[in-house]
Design a protein around this motif. Structure first.
Motif, mmCIF file in Angstrom:
data_model
loop_
_atom_site.group_PDB
_atom_site.id
_atom_site.type_symbol
_atom_site.label_atom_id
_atom_site.label_comp_id
_atom_site.label_asym_id
_atom_site.label_seq_id
_atom_site.Cartn_x
_atom_site.Cartn_y
_atom_site.Cartn_z
ATOM 1 N N SER A 119 47.344 40.639 23.792
ATOM 2 C CA SER A 119 47.045 41.156 22.459
ATOM 3 C C SER A 119 48.258 41.175 21.540
ATOM 4 N N ARG A 120 49.449 41.080 22.120
ATOM 5 C CA ARG A 120 50.698 41.101 21.351
ATOM 6 C C ARG A 120 50.910 42.425 20.625
ATOM 7 N N ARG A 121 50.265 43.462 21.125
ATOM 8 C CA ARG A 121 50.428 44.785 20.535
ATOM 9 C C ARG A 121 51.281 45.699 21.401
ATOM 10 N N LEU A 122 51.734 45.184 22.546
ATOM 11 C CA LEU A 122 52.532 45.983 23.467
ATOM 12 C C LEU A 122 53.984 45.550 23.406
ATOM 13 N N HIS A 123 54.876 46.484 23.620
ATOM 14 C CA HIS A 123 56.299 46.182 23.695
ATOM 15 C C HIS A 123 56.690 46.000 25.162
ATOM 16 N N GLY A 124 57.647 45.122 25.385
ATOM 17 C CA GLY A 124 58.122 44.894 26.749
ATOM 18 C C GLY A 124 57.114 44.186 27.623
ATOM 19 N N THR A 125 56.419 43.185 27.078
ATOM 20 C CA THR A 125 55.377 42.500 27.847
ATOM 21 C C THR A 125 55.949 41.743 29.042
ATOM 22 N N ARG A 126 57.153 41.195 28.897
ATOM 23 C CA ARG A 126 57.752 40.483 30.031
ATOM 24 C C ARG A 126 58.016 41.418 31.191
ATOM 25 N N PHE A 127 58.572 42.583 30.880
ATOM 26 C CA PHE A 127 58.831 43.574 31.939
ATOM 27 C C PHE A 127 57.526 44.037 32.572
ATOM 28 N N MET A 128 56.510 44.261 31.756
ATOM 29 C CA MET A 128 55.225 44.706 32.290
ATOM 30 C C MET A 128 54.582 43.630 33.152
ATOM 31 N N ARG A 129 54.707 42.363 32.744
ATOM 32 C CA ARG A 129 54.152 41.264 33.532
ATOM 33 C C ARG A 129 54.764 41.233 34.924
ATOM 34 N N VAL A 130 56.082 41.309 34.969
ATOM 35 C CA VAL A 130 56.774 41.279 36.259
ATOM 36 C C VAL A 130 56.443 42.506 37.082
ATOM 37 N N SER A 131 56.370 43.658 36.438
ATOM 38 C CA SER A 131 56.097 44.903 37.159
ATOM 39 C C SER A 131 54.701 44.900 37.773
ATOM 40 N N ILE A 132 53.720 44.379 37.029
ATOM 41 C CA ILE A 132 52.348 44.348 37.541
ATOM 42 C C ILE A 132 52.204 43.325 38.653
ATOM 43 N N PHE A 133 52.933 42.211 38.548
ATOM 44 C CA PHE A 133 52.830 41.160 39.560
ATOM 45 C C PHE A 133 53.638 41.485 40.815
ATOM 46 N N LEU A 134 54.666 42.336 40.681
ATOM 47 C CA LEU A 134 55.587 42.607 41.787
ATOM 48 C C LEU A 134 54.901 43.071 43.072
ATOM 49 N N PRO A 135 53.884 43.942 43.032
ATOM 50 C CA PRO A 135 53.234 44.343 44.295
ATOM 51 C C PRO A 135 52.707 43.187 45.131
ATOM 52 N N TYR A 136 52.308 42.083 44.471
ATOM 53 C CA TYR A 136 51.816 40.925 45.220
ATOM 54 C C TYR A 136 52.906 40.310 46.078
ATOM 55 N N ALA A 137 54.164 40.464 45.660
ATOM 56 C CA ALA A 137 55.283 39.898 46.416
ATOM 57 C C ALA A 137 55.682 40.760 47.605
ATOM 58 N N VAL A 138 55.144 41.973 47.685
ATOM 59 C CA VAL A 138 55.459 42.865 48.804
ATOM 60 C C VAL A 138 54.626 42.449 50.015
ATOM 61 N N PRO A 139 55.253 42.218 51.173
ATOM 62 C CA PRO A 139 54.474 41.845 52.368
ATOM 63 C C PRO A 139 53.418 42.889 52.697
ATOM 64 N N ALA A 140 52.301 42.436 53.227
ATOM 65 C CA ALA A 140 51.179 43.335 53.496
ATOM 66 C C ALA A 140 51.546 44.440 54.473
ATOM 67 N N VAL A 141 52.359 44.124 55.467
ATOM 68 C CA VAL A 141 52.761 45.139 56.444
ATOM 69 C C VAL A 141 53.600 46.218 55.766
ATOM 70 N N VAL A 142 54.546 45.796 54.935
ATOM 71 C CA VAL A 142 55.396 46.751 54.215
ATOM 72 C C VAL A 142 54.553 47.597 53.265
ATOM 73 N N SER A 143 53.613 46.964 52.590
ATOM 74 C CA SER A 143 52.728 47.691 51.674
ATOM 75 C C SER A 143 51.921 48.746 52.416
ATOM 76 N N THR A 144 51.382 48.394 53.572
ATOM 77 C CA THR A 144 50.599 49.357 54.354
ATOM 78 C C THR A 144 51.451 50.517 54.830
ATOM 79 N N LEU A 145 52.661 50.220 55.298
ATOM 80 C CA LEU A 145 53.566 51.288 55.733
ATOM 81 C C LEU A 145 53.914 52.212 54.568
#
Length: 317
Positions: A119-145
């Motif tokens: 929407s281009r109405r939010l500030h810091g979209t790059r940081f938010m993109r990385v922050s939202i995607f970051l959990p996917y990079a966490v291994p499933a075992v680590v996430s469960t623990l």
């Protein structure tokens, strides 16, 4: 003499035409050979990683390991027993209802985040993109623990809340464990699906938005008439991937019982966990192989049905 001269004039033309055709066929063969040479490594790897294990699993499913007599050929007896196994159907039903509830919630959340970022109405979209995607990079075992420690009532967040307020909240009771697992899976994969939707939205020509603005369309109308239709095909792909992923849920029910007590997670809580316990704890590799193949067929059938229905709706619209 004149007729012979005309034949001599035609012969080089025919020979030249044959030469061009031969060279064209040779060029096509050469290109085909080059193409085969390029895909040969992938084909070999695909055969070794996918085709051979499937064939071997099908072979194992025709045998049963016995204390007396060793590995014995039993034909399709494992499959007949599996279709009468209440524990198998209990695990399939649990995963089916989990998928039916968790996948829509996750994809709606992912679409909402993608629309917000686009929407281009939010500030810091790059940081938010990385922050939202970051959990996917966490291994499933680590996430469960991590979630097990955070939600545990002994030493986690809920334990601290219970001690402070005198409550008895427990996210890992038999009736709530599946909800807690759904929170873990949603946290891990929402960012991945959001990135797919966001990439599709970025590919929409900006001229459409400008034309809609000139016609007096508001933001809600732009989302409804332009953005959501653009997401239809990617939504089908995301649904298929999500169904395959949730049908294969394994890490969470495997690790959580060692961290939390009275979670209600049994050895047949999910089909993958049931197959793992049969193969590596019960020494029933043949039965586990039959289970894995049947689950693969069910997953393919459900994903194919979703794909056909989704594509038909896309083309009808």
């Amino acid at each position: 003499m004149g007729q012979a001269g005309r034949l001599d004039d035609v012969t080089p033309v025919v020979a030249s035409s044959d030469t061009r055709q031969y060279r064209a066929r040779a060029g096509k063969r050469s290109k085909k050979q080059i193409g085969l040479a390029f895909i040969a490594p992938f084909g070999l790897l695909f055969a070794l990683v996918y085709i051979v294990p499937i064939i071997y699993a099908a072979y194992l499913s025709l045998f049963r390991q016995q204390l007396v007599g060793g590995n014995r050929f039993i034909g399709l007896a494992n499959y007949r027993e599996l279709f009468r196994d209440p524990q198998f159907w209990d695990s399939v039903g649990r995963v089916f209802w989990f998928t039916l509830v968790q996948v829509p919630i996750m994809l709606i959340l992912a679409m909402a985040l993608a629309l917000a970022l686009d929407s281009r109405r939010l500030h810091g979209t790059r940081f938010m993109r990385v922050s939202i995607f970051l959990p996917y990079a966490v291994p499933a075992v680590v996430s469960t623990l991590m979630w097990g420690f955070m939600l545990g009532v002994k030493y986690g967040l809920f334990g601290s809340v219970n001690n402070a307020l005198g409550t008895d909240l427990n996210p890992f009771t038999p009736s709530t464990t599946l909800i807690s697992i759904g929170v873990m899976v949603t946290w891990a994969f929402t960012g991945f699906n959001m990135l797919i939707f966001y990439a599709v939205l970025k590919a929409v020509p900006r001229e459409l938005y400008e034309a809609a603005a000139l016609d007096g369309a508001n933001e809600f109308q732009v989302v409804r008439r332009i953005k959501l239709p653009a997401l239809r095909r990617s939504l089908i792909i995301a649904i298929i991937f999500s169904i395959i992923g949730t049908f294969q849920i394994f890490n969470e029910p495997l690790i959580l019982p060692s961290m939390v007590a009275s979670s209600g997670i049994t050895t047949h809580y999910t089909p993958n966990l049931y197959a793992y316990k049969l193969a590596f704890t019960g020494s029933q590799q043949g039965y586990a192989a039959a289970l894995a193949l049947v689950m693969a067929a069910i997953t393919i059938a459900v994903a194919y049905a979703v794909q056909i229905r989704g594509l038909r709706n896309v083309f009808d619209s």
